[in-house]
Design a protein around this motif. Structure first.
Motif, PDB file in Angstrom:
ATOM      1  N   VAL A 271       0.838  -1.199   0.000  1.00 27.94           N
ATOM      2  CA  VAL A 271       0.000   0.000   0.000  1.00 27.94           C
ATOM      3  C   VAL A 271       0.875   1.252   0.000  1.00 27.94           C
ATOM      4  O   VAL A 271       0.591   2.222  -0.713  1.00 27.94           O
ATOM      5  CB  VAL A 271      -0.981   0.000   1.193  1.00 27.94           C
ATOM      6  N   CYS A 272       1.966   1.238   0.762  1.00 21.68           N
ATOM      7  CA  CYS A 272       2.877   2.396   0.806  1.00 21.68           C
ATOM      8  C   CYS A 272       3.511   2.634  -0.560  1.00 21.68           C
ATOM      9  O   CYS A 272       3.647   3.778  -0.999  1.00 21.68           O
ATOM     10  CB  CYS A 272       3.966   2.185   1.861  1.00 21.68           C
ATOM     11  N   ASP A 273       3.899   1.566  -1.209  1.00 22.20           N
ATOM     12  CA  ASP A 273       4.461   1.636  -2.554  1.00 22.20           C
ATOM     13  C   ASP A 273       3.441   2.282  -3.498  1.00 22.20           C
ATOM     14  O   ASP A 273       3.755   3.244  -4.212  1.00 22.20           O
ATOM     15  CB  ASP A 273       4.819   0.212  -3.004  1.00 22.20           C
ATOM     16  N   ALA A 274       2.210   1.780  -3.479  1.00 23.88           N
ATOM     17  CA  ALA A 274       1.172   2.301  -4.369  1.00 23.88           C
ATOM     18  C   ALA A 274       0.850   3.762  -4.046  1.00 23.88           C
ATOM     19  O   ALA A 274       0.673   4.580  -4.954  1.00 23.88           O
ATOM     20  CB  ALA A 274      -0.088   1.440  -4.249  1.00 23.88           C
ATOM     21  N   GLN A 275       0.782   4.098  -2.767  1.00 19.41           N
ATOM     22  CA  GLN A 275       0.478   5.467  -2.340  1.00 19.41           C
ATOM     23  C   GLN A 275       1.540   6.438  -2.845  1.00 19.41           C
ATOM     24  O   GLN A 275       1.231   7.494  -3.386  1.00 19.41           O
ATOM     25  CB  GLN A 275       0.385   5.512  -0.809  1.00 19.41           C
TER      26      GLN A 275
ATOM     27  N   ASN B  71       3.420  10.527  -6.706  1.00 19.39           N
ATOM     28  CA  ASN B  71       4.491  10.915  -7.626  1.00 19.39           C
ATOM     29  C   ASN B  71       3.892  11.295  -8.987  1.00 19.39           C
ATOM     30  O   ASN B  71       4.283  12.296  -9.583  1.00 19.39           O
ATOM     31  CB  ASN B  71       5.504   9.783  -7.784  1.00 19.39           C
ATOM     32  N   GLU B  72       2.918  10.509  -9.454  1.00 21.36           N
ATOM     33  CA  GLU B  72       2.243  10.815 -10.722  1.00 21.36           C
ATOM     34  C   GLU B  72       1.511  12.149 -10.625  1.00 21.36           C
ATOM     35  O   GLU B  72       1.566  12.974 -11.538  1.00 21.36           O
ATOM     36  CB  GLU B  72       1.221   9.727 -11.063  1.00 21.36           C
ATOM     37  N   GLU B  73       0.807  12.359  -9.530  1.00 16.99           N
ATOM     38  CA  GLU B  73       0.016  13.579  -9.345  1.00 16.99           C
ATOM     39  C   GLU B  73       0.910  14.811  -9.191  1.00 16.99           C
ATOM     40  O   GLU B  73       0.552  15.899  -9.636  1.00 16.99           O
ATOM     41  CB  GLU B  73      -0.897  13.449  -8.127  1.00 16.99           C
ATOM     42  N   ALA B  74       2.067  14.652  -8.557  1.00 14.97           N
ATOM     43  CA  ALA B  74       2.966  15.780  -8.279  1.00 14.97           C
ATOM     44  C   ALA B  74       3.349  16.517  -9.557  1.00 14.97           C
ATOM     45  O   ALA B  74       3.446  17.745  -9.564  1.00 14.97           O
ATOM     46  CB  ALA B  74       4.213  15.303  -7.538  1.00 14.97           C
ATOM     47  N   ALA B  75       3.550  15.774 -10.627  1.00 18.74           N
ATOM     48  CA  ALA B  75       3.950  16.384 -11.899  1.00 18.74           C
ATOM     49  C   ALA B  75       2.885  17.332 -12.436  1.00 18.74           C
ATOM     50  O   ALA B  75       3.195  18.273 -13.159  1.00 18.74           O
ATOM     51  CB  ALA B  75       4.245  15.288 -12.921  1.00 18.74           C
ATOM     52  N   LYS B  76       1.623  17.123 -12.047  1.00 20.28           N
ATOM     53  CA  LYS B  76       0.511  17.917 -12.569  1.00 20.28           C
ATOM     54  C   LYS B  76       0.169  19.109 -11.684  1.00 20.28           C
ATOM     55  O   LYS B  76      -0.653  19.934 -12.070  1.00 20.28           O
ATOM     56  CB  LYS B  76      -0.742  17.042 -12.683  1.00 20.28           C
ATOM     57  N   LEU B  77       0.751  19.194 -10.502  1.00 20.60           N
ATOM     58  CA  LEU B  77       0.323  20.190  -9.520  1.00 20.60           C
ATOM     59  C   LEU B  77       1.064  21.518  -9.592  1.00 20.60           C
ATOM     60  O   LEU B  77       0.660  22.478  -8.950  1.00 20.60           O
ATOM     61  CB  LEU B  77       0.435  19.604  -8.104  1.00 20.60           C
ATOM     62  N   GLY B  78       2.147  21.582 -10.342  1.00 22.58           N
ATOM     63  CA  GLY B  78       2.856  22.847 -10.518  1.00 22.58           C
ATOM     64  C   GLY B  78       3.996  23.066  -9.540  1.00 22.58           C
ATOM     65  O   GLY B  78       4.178  22.309  -8.583  1.00 22.58           O
TER      66      GLY B  78
ATOM     67  N   VAL C  32       8.380  13.171  -5.949  1.00 20.85           N
ATOM     68  CA  VAL C  32       8.106  13.177  -4.514  1.00 20.85           C
ATOM     69  C   VAL C  32       9.430  13.296  -3.764  1.00 20.85           C
ATOM     70  O   VAL C  32      10.421  12.673  -4.145  1.00 20.85           O
ATOM     71  CB  VAL C  32       7.381  11.871  -4.109  1.00 20.85           C
ATOM     72  N   VAL C  33       9.439  14.095  -2.698  1.00 24.69           N
ATOM     73  CA  VAL C  33      10.605  14.206  -1.818  1.00 24.69           C
ATOM     74  C   VAL C  33      10.406  13.222  -0.671  1.00 24.69           C
ATOM     75  O   VAL C  33       9.399  13.308   0.050  1.00 24.69           O
ATOM     76  CB  VAL C  33      10.749  15.641  -1.267  1.00 24.69           C
ATOM     77  N   THR C  34      11.322  12.265  -0.513  1.00 26.55           N
ATOM     78  CA  THR C  34      11.207  11.337   0.612  1.00 26.55           C
ATOM     79  C   THR C  34      12.045  11.850   1.780  1.00 26.55           C
ATOM     80  O   THR C  34      13.178  12.301   1.603  1.00 26.55           O
ATOM     81  CB  THR C  34      11.651   9.909   0.236  1.00 26.55           C
TER      82      THR C  34
END
Length: 167
Positions: free
Chosen positions: A59-63, A68-75, A103-105
């Motif tokens: 679940v953590c991997d998928a989350q 990460n996919e969404e981050a590219a679209k958020l500006g 994503v920044v880990t």
């Protein structure tokens, strides 16, 4: 604090529950073994904080992949932080293998500063409970999701919508 469970078994969360409208608590986490980060490092940006117990679980991997996919679209005014107690070099290895680049880990392994400040430190496991926080550019908490069951997915759409309202 809300009831929390791991595979149906009750767990104890340590720290203070954060609510929308609260000033975001500060924290100190590790970018790597020597370099730290705090809330101030992301001043002036909208922050989506995705909290996971360990990147090496399904679940953590998928989350983390989803955000990460969404981050590219958020500006550029949005930063997506994934915080766990995984060691920084384990986070780096996982990101490299998974192709995570937006994503920044950050690691809360040293003193669990984030976990205590946001009420997500699991006493029995010393891991962080899955949760989501959206903090505006002025460091006010705008959205919070504390999951009741550690193995469930968060509401991705609600978190993304909360971010979009701020940019």
């Amino acid at each position: 604090m809300a009831k929390a469970a791991f595979k149906g078994n009750p767990i104890t969360l340590i720290g203070t529950e954060v609510k929308p409208g609260d000033k975001a608590p500060d924290f100190t986490v590790n970018k790597n073994l020597l370099e730290t980060a705090s809330l101030a490092d992301y001043a002036g940006k909208v922050k989506l904080i995705s909290v996971v117990p360990s990147l090496d679980t399904g679940v953590c991997d998928a989350q983390t992949r989803r955000f990460n996919e969404e981050a590219a679209k958020l500006g550029d005014n949005v930063v997506v932080l994934t915080i766990s107690v995984d060691l920084p070099f384990a986070q780096s290895r996982w990101c490299g293998a998974a192709g995570i680049d937006k994503v920044v880990t950050l690691s809360d392994y040293k003193n669990r500063s984030f976990g205590k400040a946001y009420g997500v430190l699991i006493d029995e496991l010393q891991l962080l409970m899955r949760s989501i926080f959206v903090i505006d550019a002025n460091d006010t908490v705008q959205y919070v999701e504390y999951l009741g069951e550690m193995t469930e997915h968060p509401n991705y759409e609600a978190a993304i919508e909360a971010v979009k309202k701020l940019v």
